[in-house]
Design a protein around this motif. Sequence first.
Motif, short mmCIF file in Angstrom:
data_model
loop_
_atom_site.label_atom_id
_atom_site.label_comp_id
_atom_site.label_asym_id
_atom_site.label_seq_id
_atom_site.Cartn_x
_atom_site.Cartn_y
_atom_site.Cartn_z
N ALA A 306 0.87 -1.17 0.00
CA ALA A 306 0.00 0.00 0.00
C ALA A 306 0.91 1.22 0.00
O ALA A 306 1.92 1.25 0.72
N LEU A 308 0.88 5.04 0.88
CA LEU A 308 0.04 5.91 1.70
C LEU A 308 0.67 7.29 1.82
O LEU A 308 1.86 7.42 2.13
N TYR A 314 -4.05 8.76 3.16
CA TYR A 314 -4.85 8.13 2.10
C TYR A 314 -3.96 7.26 1.22
O TYR A 314 -2.76 7.47 1.10
N SER A 315 -4.61 6.30 0.55
CA SER A 315 -3.91 5.33 -0.29
C SER A 315 -3.93 5.76 -1.75
O SER A 315 -4.97 6.18 -2.28
N GLU A 317 -4.38 4.91 -5.45
CA GLU A 317 -5.22 3.85 -6.01
C GLU A 317 -5.64 4.18 -7.43
O GLU A 317 -5.52 5.33 -7.88
N CYS A 371 -6.30 9.31 -4.59
CA CYS A 371 -6.05 8.82 -3.23
C CYS A 371 -7.37 8.72 -2.48
O CYS A 371 -8.27 9.56 -2.67
N ASP A 373 -9.39 6.40 1.21
CA ASP A 373 -9.23 5.55 2.38
C ASP A 373 -8.73 4.17 1.97
O ASP A 373 -9.25 3.58 1.01
N TYR A 374 -7.76 3.65 2.71
CA TYR A 374 -7.22 2.34 2.36
C TYR A 374 -8.14 1.25 2.89
O TYR A 374 -8.49 1.22 4.07
N GLN A 380 -5.95 -0.97 -4.87
CA GLN A 380 -5.07 -0.21 -3.97
C GLN A 380 -3.75 -0.93 -3.69
O GLN A 380 -2.93 -0.41 -2.93
N LYS A 381 -3.56 -2.10 -4.27
CA LYS A 381 -2.37 -2.88 -4.00
C LYS A 381 -1.40 -2.75 -5.18
O LYS A 381 -1.75 -3.12 -6.30
N GLU A 484 2.22 -5.53 2.00
CA GLU A 484 1.01 -6.32 2.09
C GLU A 484 1.28 -7.83 2.00
O GLU A 484 0.52 -8.62 2.51
#
Length: 485
Positions: A306, A308, A314-315, A317, A371, A373-374, A380-381, A484
């Motif tokens: 992730a 961030l 925030y992530s 993505e 970006c 929320d994760y 998001q990976k 992850e």
Amino acid sequence: MQRLHTILAALAIATAANAQIGQPFIHDPSTIAECEGKYYTFGTGGGGLISEDGWNWHSGAERPGGGAAPDVIKVGDRYLCIYGATGGGLGGGHSGRILTMWNKTLDPKSPDFKWSTAVEVCASDGMEDQDAIDPGVLLDPTTGRMWVSYGTYFGTIRLIELDPKTGFRVKGNKEKDIAIDCEATDLIYKDGWYYLLGTHGTCCDGVNSTYNIVVGRSRSVEGPYIDNVGRDMFHGGGRMVIAAGNRKTGAGHFGRTILDEGVEIMSFHWEADFDQGGRSTLAIHPLLWKNGWPYAGEQVKAGTYAILSERRGYSLELGVDFVRMNVARAGGFGGFGGRPQGNQAPPKPVEEQTLAQVQGSWPAGDIAVRCSDYMFRPWQKWELATTGKGTIAGPLFTIRIAGTNRALTATADLELTTKDFANLDEQLWRVEQLTDGTYRIMPYAIPGKGKNQKYCIYSAGDSTPTLAEYDFKSDNSKWNLRLEK
């Protein structure tokens, strides 16, 4: 079969190349010096290494005099080399000499390449408790004065002053003892503090060497150098900076290089790299600072992360629609608990959302990034894989949505998108750990602008990543990586 071999070779690079590549074999390396776009480090015995990019190293650096443990520093438009001739028990004694010499260039193929006659700046007679060997040089950025620390376990670490214009010993200068119980010292300065970094432990025993790097600090270059719990290095103190790890042992001969504001590296050798047959190898790690103390960071390894933002957390993505998971809420009162459960069976784990469950809803072609929320969702990976290329700060990576060929790509208008990976320079990324432990992520190149030294992924807003000029003082320039798997 050929394609299979190619894939396996690529996987080997992606999983293993988190250390300098090529032939980085050296003992007692000098601080890395840059000269005309190339990087140089010199070692015991007279030779040294050269790198065109700071990542792939090969032999070829030259200096006369042999001896041991040189250091190199650029002063104005010349390079000063300082080294020990004998000493340290070499040849069976502790009689040693430390010498300096100059060169206009470090490139042995240049017509200007010519070392000046070496000049002795100090010596040990083999009878006193001191070895004239293992010099480390500091050009004080606050005063312009030049200092050298030297010595081994046999007696004391000493400090002398040189004339930065000539490389000679300052007339009337008297050496001062500043530490014991270490060798291969180096002096650095940061934020009002002088730091003495020494190599502690046993040398020259391959996989059994216990070398490690320790540090103390002082408000004066002449000491006393005190560690984090108040011990004077003159009485054996020293805070750990780096020891063995990652199948490598014997960290010694520290050198510091500042690449940019908040971007520093430390060079040293491993006495034995288990993955290189136990040979002594050049190592380069991020140099981090915490509460006024230096310590070694780690090169980023291939894996799924992730990414961030330091700005809000925030992530990073893909800019695709959120796909809900159709999982019934367990438990009483709508899943919020509160009702006695009796002898019900324990709840079953919920499987994570898979790429196959969401990828079909993604649009074809390029997809922008944002970006949010994760939620550890497939969009998001990010899979980071090394490429066999790199810079002085570390390997170059591809950054793809895990399980896909969709690669993070810099655009000509300084934005971010994802495209099918095509081995473009704008799809290669520098992921560099900053001195505070966060990361800057920079495209290796930008279309129409060439190789990039300026722009990084930047949080223009909580949800809006873009490319903008790197600014260490701004959290907008900084990112964190969460492994992850």
